[in-house]
Design a protein around this motif. Structure first.
Motif, short mmCIF file in Angstrom:
data_model
loop_
_atom_site.label_atom_id
_atom_site.label_comp_id
_atom_site.label_asym_id
_atom_site.label_seq_id
_atom_site.Cartn_x
_atom_site.Cartn_y
_atom_site.Cartn_z
N ARG A 269 0.82 -1.21 0.00
CA ARG A 269 0.00 0.00 0.00
C ARG A 269 0.85 1.26 0.00
O ARG A 269 0.56 2.22 -0.72
N THR A 270 1.91 1.27 0.80
CA THR A 270 2.70 2.51 0.93
C THR A 270 3.30 2.93 -0.41
O THR A 270 3.08 4.07 -0.86
N THR B 168 0.48 3.77 -3.02
CA THR B 168 -0.21 5.03 -2.70
C THR B 168 0.63 6.22 -3.13
O THR B 168 0.13 7.16 -3.77
N ALA B 169 1.90 6.19 -2.77
CA ALA B 169 2.77 7.32 -3.11
C ALA B 169 2.95 7.42 -4.62
O ALA B 169 2.93 8.52 -5.19
N LEU C 38 1.64 10.71 -6.63
CA LEU C 38 2.57 11.55 -7.39
C LEU C 38 2.20 11.57 -8.87
O LEU C 38 2.32 12.62 -9.53
N GLU D 184 12.04 16.00 -8.87
CA GLU D 184 11.40 15.36 -7.72
C GLU D 184 10.46 14.23 -8.11
O GLU D 184 10.64 13.07 -7.73
N ILE D 185 9.44 14.58 -8.87
CA ILE D 185 8.38 13.61 -9.12
C ILE D 185 8.87 12.44 -9.97
O ILE D 185 8.63 11.27 -9.64
N ALA E 153 11.15 10.05 -8.08
CA ALA E 153 10.37 9.35 -7.04
C ALA E 153 9.50 8.26 -7.67
O ALA E 153 9.38 7.17 -7.11
N ARG F 245 11.73 5.30 -8.37
CA ARG F 245 12.07 4.60 -7.12
C ARG F 245 10.91 3.75 -6.61
O ARG F 245 11.07 2.60 -6.22
N ARG G 44 10.67 -0.24 -6.33
CA ARG G 44 10.44 -0.83 -5.01
C ARG G 44 9.26 -1.79 -5.04
O ARG G 44 9.31 -2.87 -4.45
N GLU H 47 18.52 5.79 1.55
CA GLU H 47 18.09 6.51 2.75
C GLU H 47 18.32 5.72 4.03
O GLU H 47 18.61 6.28 5.09
N ARG I 284 7.92 -1.24 15.31
CA ARG I 284 8.99 -0.26 15.07
C ARG I 284 9.26 -0.02 13.62
O ARG I 284 9.68 1.06 13.23
N SER I 285 9.16 -1.02 12.84
CA SER I 285 9.59 -0.84 11.46
C SER I 285 8.69 -1.62 10.53
O SER I 285 8.14 -2.65 10.88
N PRO I 286 8.55 -1.09 9.29
CA PRO I 286 7.75 -1.81 8.31
C PRO I 286 8.51 -3.03 7.81
O PRO I 286 9.66 -3.22 8.11
N ASP J 89 9.33 9.46 0.05
CA ASP J 89 8.45 9.61 -1.11
C ASP J 89 6.99 9.80 -0.69
O ASP J 89 6.22 10.42 -1.43
N MET K 88 4.76 13.02 -1.76
CA MET K 88 3.40 12.90 -2.29
C MET K 88 2.43 13.75 -1.47
O MET K 88 1.58 14.46 -2.01
N LEU L 29 3.55 3.97 12.24
CA LEU L 29 4.64 3.01 12.31
C LEU L 29 5.91 3.66 11.80
O LEU L 29 6.11 3.80 10.59
N MET L 30 6.74 4.12 12.73
CA MET L 30 7.99 4.77 12.36
C MET L 30 9.08 4.26 13.29
O MET L 30 8.80 3.96 14.45
N SER M 87 -3.95 7.56 -2.35
CA SER M 87 -3.31 8.51 -3.26
C SER M 87 -4.04 9.84 -3.33
O SER M 87 -3.43 10.87 -3.62
#
Lengths: 231, 135
Positions: free
Chosen positions: A27-28, A31-32, A36, A51-52, A55, A58, A62, A103, A190-192, B17, B21, B60-61, B109
């Protein structure tokens, strides 16, 4: 997973858990990516170029990698990189794997002696890169401090050990860490992550006659070791 | 030029990203993105620095996650409208956000729903404060 005595209810619960994890992870970036893409009509050429556009690339890459990882972890062998007759040197791939994580490596240190002349392995660059990338990602996500990489070789095998300071899995979790879609209790809030990185690394390594294993060193720090047959 | 009456927002998400967005999307929705943060602790610093009206908060970070940041944000910035923004909306997340009285928006989105939630969250905080200025 793999327990022949799972009830239908347990299988269904497992299926839901896997779909939930996969759905969340996909989803992440999707969605992004879509969000965009919606902006392309309004954006300036400069915004698109700087930028766009980057991204979008990427995010698409991913998503593609997530799909491959999911298929490999699920035992779909068609997603494992085809090898043929290929050779690679593990030390040549360490830097590439590290830089591919972009990153995530900010503020982190990789300790690796680049003066290596170890033998080639009977695997291609893509397989070695995939294994190392997952081991580094795992170390970055679940450990602190510098990540130390050591390469050794004997007559038959080249070994790449990845070590860092980490809480590591709890004793009752250690037997599960290579199971697909498993994430330790410490990791979940804590993390995805889908919990397939170590599964993928091991699956890809075994497909070329190697393996990925976990051990603890004399200081009880976690060490993951990629071993690959010499070419 | 930014409308001086537009809501000033901090975006807190560990994914660059996603922040990109959201920045584009919220500005189309007539909001002013004044800062970004990659975790909860950084989000609190950005709120302190900018005096923003609202925050989009991923749950979630790594480091300080959204769940942990919310009570601190509420304590230090009682007028700031908080909207939780998550790819996960399971039972635990929903019940926690209900308990904390934080609106939850699922990552998608189209940012219009998020923008609406931010406006509503800001309005609610202002109304609460006006009703109980000493709280």
């Amino acid at each position: 997973m793999g327990d022949p005595e799972l009830s239908l209810e347990q299988v269904d619960a497992l299926r839901r858990r896997i779909l939930n994890v996969v759905g969340h992870e996909l989803r992440t970036p999707i969605t992004a990516l879509t969000g965009l893409a919606r902006r392309l009509g309004d954006a300036s050429e400069l915004q698109i170029r700087t930028e766009i556009g980057p991204a979008l690339v990427r995010l698409a890459e991913r998503t593609e990698a997530l799909l491959d990882d999911m298929l490999i972890a699920s035992g779909i062998s068609t997603a494992t990189p085809p090898e043929g007759i290929r050779r690679a040197r593990v030390s040549d791939t360490v830097g590439l794997a590290w830089s591919s994580l972009a990153e995530q490596t900010v503020g982190r240190v990789l300790r690796f002696d680049t003066n290596h002349d170890e033998p080639e392995v009977a695997a291609g660059d893509e397989s070695v890169l995939r294994c190392l990338t997952h081991l580094f990602r795992n170390a970055l996500a679940y450990g602190t401090g510098p990540i130390e990489v050591t390469i050794t070789a004997d007559d038959e095998v080249v070994r790449c050990a990845v070590r860092n300071e980490a809480v590591g899995p709890k004793p009752d979790e250690e037997g599960l860490i290579f199971e697909p879609f498993f994430r330790g209790e410490h990791a979940v809030t804590r993390s995805p992550g889908m919990g397939v990185g170590l599964t993928v690394a091991r699956t890809v390594a075994r497909a070329v006659g190697g393996d990925v294993t976990m051990r603890r060193d004399d200081e009880q720090q976690v060490v993951f070791e990629l071993s690959l047959p010499r070419a | 030029m930014t409308d001086p009456t537009s809501i000033r927002v901090v975006i807190a998400d560990d994914e660059p990203d996603v922040r990109l967005m959201l920045r584009y999307g919220l500005e189309i929705d007539e909001m002013s993105v004044v800062a970004e943060a990659a975790d909860g602790a950084e989000a609190i610093e950005r709120l302190e620095e900018t005096g923003a009206d609202a925050i989009v908060l991923d749950l979630l970070m790594p480091g300080t996650n959204g769940f942990e940041a919310i009570p601190e944000i509420r304590r230090r910035f009682p007028l700031v409208g908080i909207v939780a923004y998550s790819a996960v909306a399971g039972d635990f997340v929903r019940s926690e956000m209900r308990r904390m009285e934080i609106p939850l928006v699922l990552k998608q989105s189209d940012t219009a729903r998020l923008a609406d939630a931010l406006r509503e969250a800001c309005a609610r905080r202002r109304a609460l404060h006006e009703a109980n200025p000493d709280a």
